[in-house]
Write an enzyme that holds these catalytic residues in place. Sequence first.
Site, PDB file in Angstrom:
ATOM      1  N   SER A  46       6.174  -4.846   0.208  1.00 17.77           N
ATOM      2  CA  SER A  46       4.921  -5.301   1.183  1.00 17.77           C
ATOM      3  C   SER A  46       3.800  -5.343   0.402  1.00 17.77           C
ATOM      4  CB  SER A  46       4.518  -4.417   2.267  1.00 17.77           C
ATOM      5  OG  SER A  46       4.501  -3.032   1.870  1.00 17.77           O
ATOM      6  N   SER A  49       1.942  -0.705  -3.223  1.00 20.16           N
ATOM      7  CA  SER A  49       1.468   0.011  -4.399  1.00 20.16           C
ATOM      8  C   SER A  49       0.433  -0.562  -5.345  1.00 20.16           C
ATOM      9  CB  SER A  49       2.671   0.358  -5.390  1.00 20.16           C
ATOM     10  OG  SER A  49       3.797   1.177  -4.852  1.00 20.16           O
ATOM     11  N   SER A 116       7.413   5.390   4.356  1.00 22.80           N
ATOM     12  CA  SER A 116       7.230   6.214   5.295  1.00 22.80           C
ATOM     13  C   SER A 116       7.548   5.585   6.895  1.00 22.80           C
ATOM     14  CB  SER A 116       5.862   6.962   5.514  1.00 22.80           C
ATOM     15  OG  SER A 116       4.786   5.859   5.288  1.00 22.80           O
TER      16      SER A 116
END
Length: 207
Positions: A46, A49, A116
């Site tokens: 997505s 990072s 997460s």
Amino acid sequence: MGEQAKDKQETNRQITWHNMAITREYREGLLHQKAATVWLTGLSGSGKSTLANALEQQLAARGRHTMLLDGDNVRFGLNRDLGFSKEDRVENIRRIAEVAKLLNDAGLIVLTSFISPYRQDREAARAIIGDAFVEVYVSTPLKECERRDVKGLYQKARKGEIAEFTGITSAYEEPEHPEITIDTSGRSIAECAQELLELVERSFAKK
């Protein structure tokens, strides 16, 4: 009660929280900033990072004191004993939240980049970190994430070669009330990072 539970109960009786003379507020004053944890969540690919890296560079250019915790990097050390089962993912996020809180206590602005996937775990992280927690939902669509996947992980997951892969064979629960939502498709990383920077500077970084 099992032996493991008894041992844990006995350990809990032996430890006491110690309040230190040098507080978070004092350290924030030394650093001329307010501590925060910017928690980037989203699918693999997505842009979490990349966006976290860009934001940290922009913060550093402004003289802010930061620490970036990246999902893959943390699993090389602190969480090397954890896999990708639901139980291990829960523990992975719990440990990261505790580390982020410690770094916030040092007065730092913490950037975290983790899939997460479970809403309950992110809320648990918010509870651990407190008011310093900022949830950033990197909402880049699955199709775009797959297009970017140079490692071929999504393709392997669709073939059944990778178990428990978020977005394909394992659920991703979208945040319900994130502080900010950013879709990196069709936008430059610099533009997205600038939007995040403005949020952090406006809400947390000034002291």
